[in-house]
Design an enzyme around this catalytic site. Sequence first.
Site, mmCIF file in Angstrom:
data_model
loop_
_atom_site.group_PDB
_atom_site.id
_atom_site.type_symbol
_atom_site.label_atom_id
_atom_site.label_comp_id
_atom_site.label_asym_id
_atom_site.label_seq_id
_atom_site.Cartn_x
_atom_site.Cartn_y
_atom_site.Cartn_z
ATOM 1 N N GLY A 269 92.132 19.928 48.821
ATOM 2 C CA GLY A 269 90.969 19.340 49.488
ATOM 3 C C GLY A 269 90.808 17.845 49.311
ATOM 4 N N ARG B 288 103.348 19.293 55.523
ATOM 5 C CA ARG B 288 103.451 20.722 55.199
ATOM 6 C C ARG B 288 104.821 21.288 55.580
ATOM 7 N NH1 ARG B 288 97.326 22.875 56.638
ATOM 8 N NH2 ARG B 288 96.434 22.141 54.685
ATOM 9 N N GLY C 212 91.045 26.123 49.278
ATOM 10 C CA GLY C 212 90.329 27.374 48.985
ATOM 11 C C GLY C 212 91.057 28.233 47.973
ATOM 12 N N LYS D 38 77.970 21.166 46.436
ATOM 13 C CA LYS D 38 76.998 22.165 46.000
ATOM 14 C C LYS D 38 77.433 22.957 44.774
ATOM 15 C CE LYS D 38 76.115 24.492 49.901
ATOM 16 N NZ LYS D 38 76.828 24.054 51.093
#
Length: 399
Positions: free
Chosen positions: A356, A38, A379, A199
């Site tokens: 992710g 990063r 996100g 999910k």
Amino acid sequence: MQYNKKSVEDIDLKGKTALCRCDFNVPTKGGKITSDKRIVAALPTIQYLIAQGAKVILCSHMGKPKGEWKPELSLAVVAERLSELLGKPVVMAKDIIGEDARAKAAALQEGDVMLLENLRFDKGETKNDPEFAKALASLAEVYVSDAFGTVHRAHASTAGVANYLPAVCGYLIQKEIGVMGKALTDPSRPFVAILGGAKVSDKLNVINNLLEKVDTLIIGGGMAYTFLAAKGYSVGTSLLDAEKIDYCKEMMQKAEEKGVKLLLPVDTVVAADFPDPIDGPIEVETVDSDKIPADKQGLDIGEKTRTLFADAVRSAKTVVWNGPMGVFENPTLAKGTIAVAQALADSEAITIVGGGDSAAACEQLGFAEQITHISTGGGASLEFLEGKELPGIACLLDK
């Protein structure tokens, strides 16, 4: 969502103090950084600011200190690594908006770089407290946003400071909104999206939004079993979002009405239990998706499905992928995710991987170089695919 934002190249920076929000939330162990990816990703923007003669104040969060000063979450290790990478000293402030930071900011010369202490040591950061944002902004004359992983949060350093300073994006965010923005507003077709992960409820709005835009939508991972149940199949002990079965029926109906191909697994790798430990040995078999035994659960896509999904990718001109196809952490159950990553790597299309687990899969398998764009924010990239307005991008000046 407006993607046409001003960048660091659209403003005069010479002699100006620039507050630059980076993502230095790096993993550490025993006080040492275990991956500086990063920090390296932030270099092009920082080097541009230096080259333009700006006085550079960098800021970031690290971990979740929840408003408390925690020495183990100090950004001092980042300042040290950053000065090695830049080949010049990076001045470390002892606080965020206190006396030390203000004195050091005032002493900066053109091309100098300093780093503020962990923003989340102050409760005002995550609360987007106007007083904290104002104090942060008072250190500088220009705001540069370059932490895509946090733009979906309206925090003081990601959105609040833009109320007090002209705000532009750095190169990392410019690439994110350029590549992903174009894919969602004006994609080269056929446009294929692949969604995985556990999910359905995590990706409700993403599915709905993508059905308005894609030619083919592929569903894999744990969320596929709710769709299979919506088709009337028995899914054994597989992950099932029972409350979302009607929603899945609606989405299949919507796909049909819009002429979007909706691809679900045609065969499944099943086992009696979830692997424990997660990467431990496990006995599996492959069955057709409508023949999952009552006492077994689906944990990855089968070979026929891997071929089906890879063929869809092969015909695409734009591919967006978010979420693994199975329990990717287990080598026996990683074949579906590997097959999708391989298909993207082999593709001539514009390929975008949304943060992710999918990003981790591409990097671990050595495919990262062959992907057009791997998002730096999990996100944030998910909310981007939902078509949501991201506060950290909405606050930037339009071109």
